[in-house]
Scaffold this motif. Structure first.
Motif: not given
Ligand code: NAD
Length: 328
Positions: A141, A143-144, A164, A167-169
């Motif tokens: 994923d 995400h995250g 972003q 949902g990534c940092k």
């Protein structure tokens, strides 16, 4: 003015001709790269129009100057292939297309990452062979995950926004932080921190003496062993031997590149019936976790149109003796 267009390809020719339809300038297309051997072809041309793999070094510039060339118009943003000091010393002006579609390149970086991570290239071939097994196609994923962006100019900023959205940092390293990225919540850190904390690292800085081989044996040692590196910027940012060693040791999750440090003799050409002498490039293409595209990140209709129109504006401004807003 008479303009010699070097390294011209079919995919861009009609867009360039269209941009110059109502202009008094004459375009002459040459398939070959501009370099010191081919520079005499530009004899008598007021301007040369060049691309990423033309070698516009001091020798080439000396020959261009002797032939009467007064303008070097790049059809790209990066200008690492032009000896700007030599051009200055011969009174030759150099213009470029600083931004034509940051979206094209950032979206291709994203496409590379998704393809590599979700094995789309393998799945495409398997399904065409009626092999519907999904063994070996497991990804992760986004995400995250933490994404490190090296260089947050026009392209890097768009890439940060896209990441972003997943949902990534997003961490970034750039000596000149971008206010828009800061406003998005991108966290600027030093290079070591970015390398140590990122699951995905994407290169969007220019190639210059400071960034040459920014990815090398030392910096690769700092990366997470599952990290994926994406390079859509310039091949010289990555030390190819270092990355091959690291891949062979299983200490890198993946590598997706649209640029390669020795690309000039191979990229943009159909060499499908030839023996490729570049063992490093050939070795790279054998890794299951490496994906290579041939410098196509810029290749969208919008980008080609913007490149052609800005090139015409640059040439017209020079011909009219106006300010050159895109001068290097
Ligand atoms: P830009 O000038 O808008 O941004 C470059 C950023 O890199 C700037 O913010 C700059 O401060 C930063 N930078 C400079 N030195 C750095 C360093 N040592 N470490 C980290 N960051 C550093 O350029 P852009 O339009 O975003 O393009 C970036 C690069 O992408 C170009 O230089 C070009 O090489 C490449 N490019 C590739 C393609 C392609 O088709 N593959 C197309 C266009 C551009």
């Amino acid at each position: 003015m008479d303009i010699a267009i070097f390294s011209s390809h079919r995919y861009e020719r009609s867009t360039l001709e269209h941009a110059f339809t109502n202009s008094s300038h004459t375009l002459v297309f040459f398939d070959v790269h501009l370099n010191s051997q081919q520079a005499p072809l530009a004899n008598g041309f007021d301007a040369v129009c060049v691309f990423v793999n033309d070698v516009v070094d001091a020798k080439t510039i000396e020959i261009l100057s002797a032939g009467g060339t007064k303008l070097i118009a790049l059809r790209c943003a990066g200008f690492n292939n032009v000896d700007t000091e030599a051009a200055k010393s011969y009174g030759i002006r150099v213009v470029r297309v600083p931004a034509y579609s940051p979206f094209a390149v950032a979206e291709h970086a994203c496409a590379l990452m998704l393809t590599l991570n979700r094995h789309i290239h393998k799945a495409y071939n398997k399904v065409r062979d009626s092999n519907f097994s999904i063994e070996g196609l497991c990804g992760f994923d986004l995400h995250g995950k933490t994404v490190g962006v090296i260089g947050t100019g026009a392209i890097g900023q768009v890439f940060c926004q896209i990441m972003q959205g997943f949902g990534c940092k997003v961490l970034a390293f750039d000596p000149v932080p971008n206010d828009s990225c800061l406003a998005l919540g991108v966290k600027y850190v030093d290079l070591d921190q970015l390398l140590m904390d990122s699951d995905i690292i994407s290169l969007h800085c220019p190639l210059n003496p400071k960034t040459h081989h920014i990815i090398n044996h030392e910096t690769l040692k700092k990366c997470k062993p599952h990290a994926v590196i994406i390079n859509t910027s310039r091949g010289g940012l990555i030390n190819t031997h270092a990355v091959i060693d690291t891949l062979k040791q299983g200490r890198l999750g993946g590598l997706a590149i649209d640029v390669y440090e020795e690309e000039s003799d191979v990229f943009f050409e159909d060499l499908s019936d030839q023996i490729i002498a570049d063992d490093d490039l050939m070795r790279l293409t054998t890794f299951p976790n490496v994906l290579v595209t041939g410098h196509q990140a810029f290749l969208t209709r919008e980008a080609l149109t913007n490149i052609a129109e800005t090139t015409r504006e640059n040439i017209e401004a020079f011909a009219a003796g106006s300010d050159l807003i895109n001068e290097i």
